[in-house]
Design an enzyme around this catalytic site. Sequence first.
Site, PDB file in Angstrom:
ATOM      1  N   GLU A  88       0.998  -1.221   0.129  1.00 58.62           N
ATOM      2  CA  GLU A  88       0.180  -0.004   0.140  1.00 58.62           C
ATOM      3  C   GLU A  88       0.585   1.045  -0.145  1.00 58.62           C
ATOM      4  OE1 GLU A  88      -3.067  -0.345  -0.767  1.00 58.62           O
ATOM      5  OE2 GLU A  88      -3.189  -2.357   0.264  1.00 58.62           O
TER       6      GLU A  88
ATOM      7  N   CYS B  55      -6.921  -2.529   7.874  1.00 55.02           N
ATOM      8  CA  CYS B  55      -6.361  -2.437   7.792  1.00 55.02           C
ATOM      9  C   CYS B  55      -5.648  -0.800   7.015  1.00 55.02           C
ATOM     10  CB  CYS B  55      -6.083  -3.612   6.613  1.00 55.02           C
ATOM     11  SG  CYS B  55      -5.909  -4.886   6.315  1.00 55.02           S
TER      12      CYS B  55
ATOM     13  N   HIS C 137      -1.477  -5.472   1.148  1.00 56.23           N
ATOM     14  CA  HIS C 137      -2.601  -6.569   0.935  1.00 56.23           C
ATOM     15  C   HIS C 137      -2.101  -7.802   0.541  1.00 56.23           C
ATOM     16  CE1 HIS C 137      -5.448  -3.766   2.690  1.00 56.23           C
ATOM     17  NE2 HIS C 137      -5.961  -4.851   2.701  1.00 56.23           N
TER      18      HIS C 137
HETATM   19  N1  PCA Z   1      -7.834  -8.267   5.901  1.00 59.47           N
HETATM   20  C1  PCA Z   1      -9.239  -6.046   5.855  1.00 59.47           C
HETATM   21  C2  PCA Z   1      -8.439  -6.203   7.412  1.00 59.47           C
HETATM   22  C3  PCA Z   1      -8.113  -7.909   7.844  1.00 59.47           C
HETATM   23  C4  PCA Z   1      -7.931  -7.869   6.990  1.00 59.47           C
HETATM   24  O1  PCA Z   1      -6.691  -9.336   7.093  1.00 59.47           O
HETATM   25  C5  PCA Z   1      -9.054  -4.950   5.180  1.00 59.47           C
HETATM   26  O2  PCA Z   1      -8.209  -4.949   4.032  1.00 59.47           O
HETATM   27  O3  PCA Z   1      -9.247  -3.995   5.985  1.00 59.47           O
END
Ligand code: PCA
Length: 199
Positions: A80, A142, A166
């Site tokens: 990100e 996240c 992610h």
């Molecule tokens: N993904 C979510 C919250 C927990 C996770 O593993 C997110 O992208 O916010």
Amino acid sequence: MKKLLLTGFEPFLDNPINPTEEIVKALNGKTIGNYEIVGHILPVDFSASAVKCNQLIDEVQPDAVISLGLAAGRSKITPERIAINCRDGAEDNKGVKLVDAPIEDVGPAGYFSTLPIRAFVDTLNEAGLPASISNTAGTYLCNNVMYSALHKIEKENLDIIAGFVHIPASHQLAVKNPRLPSWSSRDLQDAVVAMVKVL
Ligand code: PCA
């Protein structure tokens, strides 16, 4: 030896498995490159996850923080670029649903990741592991954890690089939720190891 705080999340919403949990448990205690890995799992809970992550930063005193989250539906590893000062979207595991809520009442609109995200993406693609930079971490847990860690680091002037990555669903999760693009657990773990080696 430097220390890396590596965080993952528990399962949430319609994802009965969170592949970040498996990766963090597998790498906890290992040495990768110059880093000793200290792994922890965060709750999907607006009131607790960022507090816990920031407590871990105080306890572990890491040189770097990589937080991992599942982005079910994405097909690549996506470091990100930015976290924004907003919480909004689906309910958390405690049933709390927030709408347009700031993370910090007095805080900047966003924080850029301080991890070498371009080098992460280049290294992963060279290794045959598809990756691209994501320009939104969303407004769920996240993003909350990434923003709060970077806010703490900035406010306290800490010498720590930090950010969020992610990852796609694992095959095990896709068996339960067949519409999801998925990766093998081995490839997901190899991708995280490759990013740590970049540091
Ligand atoms: N993904 C979510 C919250 C927990 C996770 O593993 C997110 O992208 O916010």
